[in-house]
Design an enzyme around this catalytic site. Structure first.
Site, PDB file in Angstrom:
ATOM      1  N   SER A  96       3.877  -4.663  -5.666  1.00  8.44           N
ATOM      2  CA  SER A  96       2.429  -4.805  -5.481  1.00  8.44           C
ATOM      3  C   SER A  96       1.814  -5.864  -6.399  1.00  8.44           C
ATOM      4  CB  SER A  96       1.766  -3.443  -5.654  1.00  8.44           C
ATOM      5  OG  SER A  96       0.441  -3.483  -5.183  1.00  8.44           O
ATOM      6  N   ASP A 233      -3.192  -9.078  -3.402  1.00  9.87           N
ATOM      7  CA  ASP A 233      -2.141  -8.953  -4.420  1.00  9.87           C
ATOM      8  C   ASP A 233      -0.801  -9.284  -3.759  1.00  9.87           C
ATOM      9  OD1 ASP A 233      -2.174  -6.740  -2.783  1.00  9.87           O
ATOM     10  OD2 ASP A 233      -1.697  -5.299  -4.351  1.00  9.87           O
ATOM     11  N   ASP A 235       1.612  -7.655  -2.173  1.00  8.74           N
ATOM     12  CA  ASP A 235       1.992  -7.116  -0.850  1.00  8.74           C
ATOM     13  C   ASP A 235       0.788  -6.958   0.068  1.00  8.74           C
ATOM     14  OD1 ASP A 235       0.884  -5.071  -2.389  1.00  8.74           O
ATOM     15  OD2 ASP A 235       2.062  -3.494  -1.419  1.00  8.74           O
ATOM     16  N   ASP A 237      -1.809  -5.066   0.064  1.00  3.78           N
ATOM     17  CA  ASP A 237      -2.418  -3.768   0.367  1.00  3.78           C
ATOM     18  C   ASP A 237      -3.813  -3.686  -0.261  1.00  3.78           C
ATOM     19  OD1 ASP A 237      -1.599  -3.500  -2.294  1.00  3.78           O
ATOM     20  OD2 ASP A 237      -0.903  -1.433  -2.066  1.00  3.78           O
TER      21      ASP A 237
END
Length: 449
Positions: A96, A233, A235, A237
């Protein structure tokens, strides 16, 4: 917390605790727990992604699980692909917003929601036992590659509609969002300017989208006279947003705005957030028919409550948003599309942001060895309840006490050896006074152990 899984899956430094051997074992353990079926696997842009993904896939195949490898993919695309292909679970190889030397393994359910702590505990138990299912040679799983990006964009375009066209600057942070977020915005009819969109695994900026890390995005929005800046960020999400004047919009303000927009879109309903979210959200959504429910920190807790209460929107004050009519996976890319729809329907972000009340929020971290956290929290809870004149107590994740115009949250970190204090008050003076008292209480509690 188990030996491997933290508050957001497994997240460790590569080739230190997170090795190909561990990834292989996680694949074997997941395959054993599932007992059969299909798993979607995706990864973010980190240099270690391919190494760990291949090891994990080998483990799944050895347990007789069929694997759909979607390659480089933001977490939201993994969640989308699970439902698209009717898979039984999904895995994202990602850390992440952590620095590039980290990577991680996050497991998703068939409804797009992250594995709950209970499900992770079951995985841990199989991982610990080493008692893995071994498929005979003629029942080993099959591997196929797939790319669900077109279907994702097509479905998103069916749910988000713009009357106008806008200039959007997208900063993907060299993460996995770069293969999807700019393309969705372009298909929506916007003029897109991309920053940090080469998915290299060598990150040009800090991955957490905050005012400091997005100074380049803010500058670009001003210079290009863009309508909005959107950042992700590693990934994707999460979402960070810069308004049309080049100002980063604080997470709490953005959370309130989008929650309000979802209420305007769907009518009255429940908004789910976490215990570290402030009063601004309640004050902003109440006139729009919104009721705020607070839960533990972490996207899985938010998704769980949304499913339980049939909420219209869920989000954390970290830029993690869940739109249940879309998916139960946190999705910064679809969130970006919604931000554009909100601007299209309601007007410039710089104007909208003025409608959200601003209070004074203070945060503190106090060192506390992990083994002392449990005992410290017992003392803190007891002392806090005696020392502060409060009206309401929420103890689902740490201890949060509220009294009309202020609240304080005492909470042990799930990822570091620290105790966290978060508080909010209407004035700077009151906030500092409360923090002084709260810090003293926490330090004394730790010293007494």
């Amino acid at each position: 917390m188990g030996r491997y899984f933290g508050t957001s899956g497994i997240r460790e430094i590569v080739n230190d605790k997170l090795t190909p051997e561990l990834a292989l074992s996680v694949g074997r353990a997941l395959g054993t727990c599932l007992g059969g079926g299909t798993v979607v696997v995706g990864m973010d842009t980190r240099t270690s992604g391919e190494m760990l993904k291949r090891a994990l896939v080998s483990g799944l195949l050895s347990a007789g699980i069929d694997v759909i490898d979607i390659g480089l993919a933001p977490t939201p695309l993994t969640g989308f692909a699970i439902k698209l292909y009717g898979a039984d679970a999904g895995v994202t190889i990602t850390a992440s917003h952590n620095p590039p030397e980290y990577n991680g393994i996050k497991v998703w359910q068939n409804n797009g929601m992250a594995y709950t702590p209970e499900m992770e505990n079951r995985l841990e138990a199989v991982l610990e036992s080493g008692n893995f299912k071994k498929a005979p040679w003629n029942e080993i799983g099959t591997l196929r590659k797939a790319d669900p990006r077109e279907e994702y964009i097509r479905k998103a375009l069916g749910m988000v509609h713009l009357d106008g066209s806008y200039t959007v600057v997208i900063d993907s942070g060299n993460g996995a969002g770069s293969i999807l977020s700019p393309y969705l915005q372009r298909e929506m009819g916007n003029r897109v300017i991309s920053l940090n969109s080469h998915p290299s695994g060598f990150f040009v900026r800090e991955l957490e989208p905050n005012a400091e890390s997005l100074s380049g995005l803010a500058r670009t929005v001003r210079v290009m006279k863009a309508d909005v800046g959107i950042a992700h960020d590693g990934d994707a999400d999460r979402i960070g947003v810069v308004d049309d004047e080049g100002n980063f919009i604080e997470y709490e303000v953005m959370l309130s705005l989008i929650a309000g927009y979802m209420l305007r879109k769907f009518g009255r309903g429940k908004i789910v957030t976490t215990v570290d979210a402030g009063f601004a959200l309640d004050d902003y959504v109440r006139p729009l028919g919104g009721e705020v429910i607070r839960t533990r920190v972490g996207d899985v807790a938010v998704a769980d409550e949304l499913a339980k209460h049939g909420g219209v929107f869920g989000g954390e004050p970290s830029g993690t948003w869940i739109m249940p009519e879309w998916n139960l996976t946190p999705d910064g890319i679809f969130a970006g599309a919604l931000v554009l729809e909100m601007i299209d329907k309601l007007g410039p972000l710089s104007e909208l942001a003025k409608e959200v009340p601003r209070y004074v929020t203070l945060r503190a971290k106090i060192p506390c060895p992990n083994e002392k956290k449990g005992k410290a929290m017992e003392i803190i809870a007891r002392e806090a309840l005696q020392s502060f004149d409060y009206e309401r107590l929420i103890d689902i994740d740490g201890v949060r006490i509220e009294n009309g115009d202020w609240w304080i949250l005492f909470r042990p970190s799930g990822t570091e050896p620290i105790m966290r204090i978060t508080l909010e008050a209407h004035t700077e003076e009151r906030a500092k006074e409360l923090m002084e008292k709260a810090e003293r209480l926490v330090r004394e509690a730790i010293e007494r152990i």
